[in-house]
Design a protein around this motif. Structure first.
Motif, PDB file in Angstrom:
ATOM      1  N   PRO A  51       0.939  -1.175   0.131  1.00 28.43           N
ATOM      2  CA  PRO A  51       0.014   0.156   0.027  1.00 28.43           C
ATOM      3  C   PRO A  51       0.818   1.257  -0.072  1.00 28.43           C
ATOM      4  O   PRO A  51       1.711   1.443   0.833  1.00 28.43           O
ATOM      5  CB  PRO A  51      -0.944  -0.203   1.476  1.00 28.43           C
ATOM      6  N   PRO A  52       0.652   2.340  -0.859  1.00 31.57           N
ATOM      7  CA  PRO A  52       1.560   3.423  -0.980  1.00 31.57           C
ATOM      8  C   PRO A  52       1.233   4.325   0.409  1.00 31.57           C
ATOM      9  O   PRO A  52       2.083   5.150   0.767  1.00 31.57           O
ATOM     10  CB  PRO A  52       0.841   4.248  -1.949  1.00 31.57           C
ATOM     11  N   SER A  53       0.112   4.282   0.971  1.00 28.48           N
ATOM     12  CA  SER A  53      -0.142   4.728   2.247  1.00 28.48           C
ATOM     13  C   SER A  53       1.081   4.573   3.511  1.00 28.48           C
ATOM     14  O   SER A  53       1.044   5.411   4.296  1.00 28.48           O
ATOM     15  CB  SER A  53      -1.585   4.424   2.925  1.00 28.48           C
ATOM     16  N   TYR A  54       1.721   3.389   3.406  1.00 28.37           N
ATOM     17  CA  TYR A  54       2.599   3.133   4.226  1.00 28.37           C
ATOM     18  C   TYR A  54       3.679   4.322   4.273  1.00 28.37           C
ATOM     19  O   TYR A  54       4.419   4.610   5.222  1.00 28.37           O
ATOM     20  CB  TYR A  54       3.176   1.720   4.103  1.00 28.37           C
ATOM     21  N   VAL A  55       4.388   4.425   2.739  1.00 33.45           N
ATOM     22  CA  VAL A  55       5.249   5.195   2.704  1.00 33.45           C
ATOM     23  C   VAL A  55       5.039   6.688   3.009  1.00 33.45           C
ATOM     24  O   VAL A  55       5.791   7.474   3.749  1.00 33.45           O
ATOM     25  CB  VAL A  55       6.060   5.328   1.339  1.00 33.45           C
ATOM     26  N   ARG A  56       3.797   6.903   2.694  1.00 32.14           N
ATOM     27  CA  ARG A  56       3.184   8.369   2.953  1.00 32.14           C
ATOM     28  C   ARG A  56       2.956   8.789   4.663  1.00 32.14           C
ATOM     29  O   ARG A  56       3.413   9.640   5.101  1.00 32.14           O
ATOM     30  CB  ARG A  56       1.902   8.380   2.432  1.00 32.14           C
ATOM     31  N   ALA A  57       2.812   7.600   5.210  1.00 29.94           N
ATOM     32  CA  ALA A  57       2.676   7.624   6.690  1.00 29.94           C
ATOM     33  C   ALA A  57       3.944   7.814   7.310  1.00 29.94           C
ATOM     34  O   ALA A  57       4.222   8.606   8.180  1.00 29.94           O
ATOM     35  CB  ALA A  57       1.868   6.290   7.303  1.00 29.94           C
ATOM     36  N   ALA A  58       4.811   7.223   6.684  1.00 29.22           N
ATOM     37  CA  ALA A  58       6.135   7.196   7.398  1.00 29.22           C
ATOM     38  C   ALA A  58       6.930   8.702   7.082  1.00 29.22           C
ATOM     39  O   ALA A  58       7.537   9.311   7.912  1.00 29.22           O
ATOM     40  CB  ALA A  58       7.333   6.445   6.648  1.00 29.22           C
ATOM     41  N   LYS A  59       6.579   9.155   5.721  1.00 31.03           N
ATOM     42  CA  LYS A  59       6.962  10.666   5.613  1.00 31.03           C
ATOM     43  C   LYS A  59       6.487  11.601   6.478  1.00 31.03           C
ATOM     44  O   LYS A  59       6.740  12.688   6.918  1.00 31.03           O
ATOM     45  CB  LYS A  59       6.774  10.955   3.896  1.00 31.03           C
ATOM     46  N   SER A  60       5.006  11.408   6.777  1.00 28.92           N
ATOM     47  CA  SER A  60       4.200  12.272   7.696  1.00 28.92           C
ATOM     48  C   SER A  60       4.725  12.320   9.172  1.00 28.92           C
ATOM     49  O   SER A  60       4.550  13.412   9.905  1.00 28.92           O
ATOM     50  CB  SER A  60       2.608  12.020   7.538  1.00 28.92           C
ATOM     51  N   LEU A  61       5.628  11.266   9.620  1.00 36.09           N
ATOM     52  CA  LEU A  61       6.010  11.183  10.713  1.00 36.09           C
ATOM     53  C   LEU A  61       7.601  11.687  10.806  1.00 36.09           C
ATOM     54  O   LEU A  61       8.141  11.478  11.831  1.00 36.09           O
ATOM     55  CB  LEU A  61       6.041   9.593  11.257  1.00 36.09           C
ATOM     56  N   GLY A  62       7.867  12.214   9.628  1.00 40.84           N
ATOM     57  CA  GLY A  62       9.107  12.872   9.893  1.00 40.84           C
ATOM     58  C   GLY A  62      10.226  12.232   9.074  1.00 40.84           C
ATOM     59  O   GLY A  62      11.195  12.645   9.002  1.00 40.84           O
ATOM     60  N   ALA A  63      10.112  10.957   8.513  1.00 39.73           N
ATOM     61  CA  ALA A  63      11.013  10.399   7.721  1.00 39.73           C
ATOM     62  C   ALA A  63      11.510  10.900   6.398  1.00 39.73           C
ATOM     63  O   ALA A  63      10.598  11.341   5.739  1.00 39.73           O
ATOM     64  CB  ALA A  63      10.584   8.809   7.462  1.00 39.73           C
ATOM     65  N   SER A  64      12.703  10.655   5.832  1.00 38.41           N
ATOM     66  CA  SER A  64      13.033  11.337   4.764  1.00 38.41           C
ATOM     67  C   SER A  64      12.707  10.301   3.569  1.00 38.41           C
ATOM     68  O   SER A  64      12.257   9.130   3.891  1.00 38.41           O
ATOM     69  CB  SER A  64      14.659  11.629   4.782  1.00 38.41           C
ATOM     70  N   ASN A  65      12.910  10.718   2.445  1.00 37.20           N
ATOM     71  CA  ASN A  65      12.377   9.908   1.358  1.00 37.20           C
ATOM     72  C   ASN A  65      13.208   8.485   1.245  1.00 37.20           C
ATOM     73  O   ASN A  65      12.828   7.483   1.195  1.00 37.20           O
ATOM     74  CB  ASN A  65      12.692  10.688  -0.172  1.00 37.20           C
ATOM     75  N   TRP A  66      14.554   8.573   1.651  1.00 35.03           N
ATOM     76  CA  TRP A  66      15.473   7.500   1.665  1.00 35.03           C
ATOM     77  C   TRP A  66      14.992   6.620   2.837  1.00 35.03           C
ATOM     78  O   TRP A  66      15.040   5.248   2.729  1.00 35.03           O
ATOM     79  CB  TRP A  66      16.920   7.882   1.705  1.00 35.03           C
ATOM     80  N   THR A  67      14.856   7.298   3.949  1.00 32.06           N
ATOM     81  CA  THR A  67      14.498   6.312   5.238  1.00 32.06           C
ATOM     82  C   THR A  67      12.978   5.508   5.062  1.00 32.06           C
ATOM     83  O   THR A  67      13.026   4.815   5.327  1.00 32.06           O
ATOM     84  CB  THR A  67      14.422   7.224   6.481  1.00 32.06           C
ATOM     85  N   ALA A  68      12.241   6.281   4.502  1.00 33.44           N
ATOM     86  CA  ALA A  68      10.968   5.860   4.177  1.00 33.44           C
ATOM     87  C   ALA A  68      10.964   4.765   3.433  1.00 33.44           C
ATOM     88  O   ALA A  68      10.256   3.501   3.579  1.00 33.44           O
ATOM     89  CB  ALA A  68       9.842   6.942   3.679  1.00 33.44           C
ATOM     90  N   PHE A  69      11.874   4.735   2.204  1.00 34.66           N
ATOM     91  CA  PHE A  69      11.871   3.817   1.332  1.00 34.66           C
ATOM     92  C   PHE A  69      12.836   2.758   2.116  1.00 34.66           C
ATOM     93  O   PHE A  69      12.305   1.449   1.971  1.00 34.66           O
ATOM     94  CB  PHE A  69      12.794   4.077   0.070  1.00 34.66           C
TER      95      PHE A  69
END
Length: 549
Positions: free
Chosen positions: A443-461
């Motif tokens: 689900p794409p929402s997992y990555v969006r949720a990580a970014k909303s919690l402050g993770a960078s693009n690389w960390t979210a990936f």
């Protein structure tokens, strides 16, 4: 208190005990399930299990030597091969009887080919000797016939050695109109004759049966092979004499007369007959090789597959200029891993892009991924030959761009680089498809949720997306690695001498050298290596983590 009443077992609607009815219904369900999978099970047994079993058998099977040379096998058991000389005449006589029969059945060439795998030159030795072995004993035949012309007649031999009951059966079969020896009663020896004339009866029985079965001839109308006369001479020349009284009146007189004169015959050592055909028969290594490979089963093929050899003195390493297969196994594993890694590096971004684009766009791009499947493998491989050769498109572009000099063009074909490039292109879809199918379920929402919690693009990936795609990587790696390790068409076309796989050698032994035993041993080892690597993968990663989406 009321007294308990025994109502008996619970019954089903048909009146049978319920427990029995349930077992019967369960058994019927199992039978129906078995019948449903029976076609698939039969297909797997015929196309997968049976070929593997046959491969395992061929890798150790060595029956052609013992079956073609049964007398020689028995005679060589007590021969001391350390003497440095040819075997004595007793062993050479047994070998002569075996070889003349093998030559009549055309088996001596197959035997020579088998032994030639172990010692170069034996094949031609057997072929050349097989054409002349039927003359071994000719000097004795002439002397027997000069002594009594009856020895030249087939009827004499049949009467002397044949079972009277067989003679009557054969006569009745002839009288009934039998004209095809293939359906005639098979020749049988007279009771007790093998004790009186052991070598003669054995050699003649083989001649008579081959005459009937192979040549459709009547033994009574055929003069025996010259080696049969050799056997008769050896029997009659024994110092202790023979029991002529047991032969019957007519035969006793002939044999008794001949036995008295046989000591005056001119004799020729069998050693000289063989060396007259080919001096290599005097080489004790030839006979040692024959003795070494007489057992019905041999580890010789497996030893050859790992650059060892079975010799009369034990197991030893092959000469350095013949050590090939360990290098091929190492190269196959190394290049398969490199191809697998290349497919991961190239396939992961493509699969990621496909899974995150809109459906309409991703479907169009997915067709481009599948497009190579619609093109012949031979065409795709040949295209890489055009692109990578020194006068090819890539080198021309590099020269035009000034990156390389015209007299220093890159060698990118007929080596490991060409094999890796071509096979990466061919196997890349097998990596992309499992990755895409798994990534599509994230689900794409997992990555969006990580970014909303402050993770960078690389960390979210790396922390969220990549771990969920690992099952697809595992499936793609297993699929690509197993396909790569068994490939042989592409390495054969673009690999040259340094980019071929062990599978190319297996194909060579199956189609060209016809050394099926060695090919089976190489295939068995390759199968064992794949299974071991699969087990290690399961232990380290876990096969349960593999997913196709």
């Amino acid at each position: 208190m009321s007294e308990a009443t025994d109502t008996g077992p619970m019954l089903a609607a048909d009146g049978r005990p319920l427990k029995q009815s349930l077992k019967r219904a369960l058994r019927a369900q199992k039978l129906r399930a078995l019948m449903l999978i029976a076609p698939l099970l039969l297909f797997v047994l015929i196309t997968f299990i049976a070929p593997i079993a046959d491969m395992l058998f061929r890798s150790v099977e060595n029956q052609i030597v013992s079956q073609t040379l049964p007398r020689t096998a028995q005679a060589l058991e007590d021969w001391d091969s350390t003497g440095g000389d040819m075997p004595p005449d007793d062993i050479l006589a047994a070998f002569t009887y075996d070889l003349v029969a093998a030559a009549e059945r055309k088996d001596h060439t197959r035997l020579g080919t088998r032994l030639n795998y172990e010692m170069t030159g034996i094949s031609s030795l057997f072929r050349k000797t097989g054409r002349r072995v039927d003359d071994f004993g000719e000097i004795y035949r002439d002397q027997f016939v000069d002594l009594d012309p009856a020895w030249e007649k087939g009827e004499t031999w049949v009467t002397l050695l044949g079972d009277p009951e067989w003679i009557d059966e054969y006569a009745a079969w002839k009288a009934a109109g039998g004209d095809n020896e293939a359906g005639a009663p098979l020749f049988r020896l007279k009771d007790g004759i093998a004790q009186v004339l052991p070598e003669t009866s054995d050699a003649y029985a083989q001649f008579a049966r081959i005459a009937q079965v192979e040549n459709n001839d009547d033994p009574s109308g055929e003069e025996p092979w010259a080696p049969v006369y050799l056997a008769l001479y050896r029997d009659l020349a024994q110092g202790g004499g023979i029991d002529v009284a047991s032969l019957g009146l007519a035969e006793s007189a002939l044999v008794e007369t001949t036995a008295k004169e046989v000591t005056r015959f001119e004799a020729v050592p069998l050693r000289s007959l063989y060396t007259d055909v080919e001096d290599d028969w005097a080489d004790p290594e030839v006979w040692k090789t024959v003795k070494t490979f007489l057992p019905e089963y041999t580890p010789g093929y497996f030893l050859s597959a790992v650059d060892l050899q079975k010799t009369p003195d034990g197991i030893s390493a092959k000469p350095e200029n013949q050590q090939l297969y360990i290098l091929l196994f190492e190269r196959t594993l190394f290049m398969s891993l490199v191809i697998m890694g290349s497919c991961v590096l190239l396939g992961y971004p493509i699969a990621y892009l496909l899974s995150n684009l809109p459906m309409r766009t991703s479907n169009v791009l997915l067709i481009l991924v599948l497009l190579p499947f619609w093109t012949s493998l031979l065409v795709r491989t040949s295209a890489w030959k055009v692109l990578l050769q020194q006068q090819g498109v890539i080198n021309d572009v590099l020269v035009w761009a000034g990156i390389v000099a015209d007299d220093a063009r890159l060698v990118m074909i007929n080596n490991q680089f060409g094999t890796i490039v071509a096979m990466t292109h061919i196997l890349l879809p097998f990596m992309i498809l499992p990755l895409y199918s798994v990534m599509k379920t994230i689900p794409p929402s997992y990555v969006r949720a990580a970014k909303s919690l402050g993770a960078s693009n690389w960390t979210a990936f790396w922390r969220v997306y990549f771990p969920q795609s690992v099952p697809g990587i595992g499936a793609g790696c297993i699929l690509v690695f197993i396909l790569a390790i068994g490939y042989y068409i592409t390495p054969e076309l673009v690999g040259g001498t340094t980019g071929t796989f062990i599978s190319n050698r297996i194909a060579y032994h199956i189609s060209s050298s016809l050394n099926w035993g060695l090919a089976a041993a190489l295939g068995t080892i390759l199968l064992a290596v794949v299974l071991i690597l699969y087990w290690l993968y399961d232990r380290l990663v876990g096969i349960d983590n593999v997913s196709l989406g």
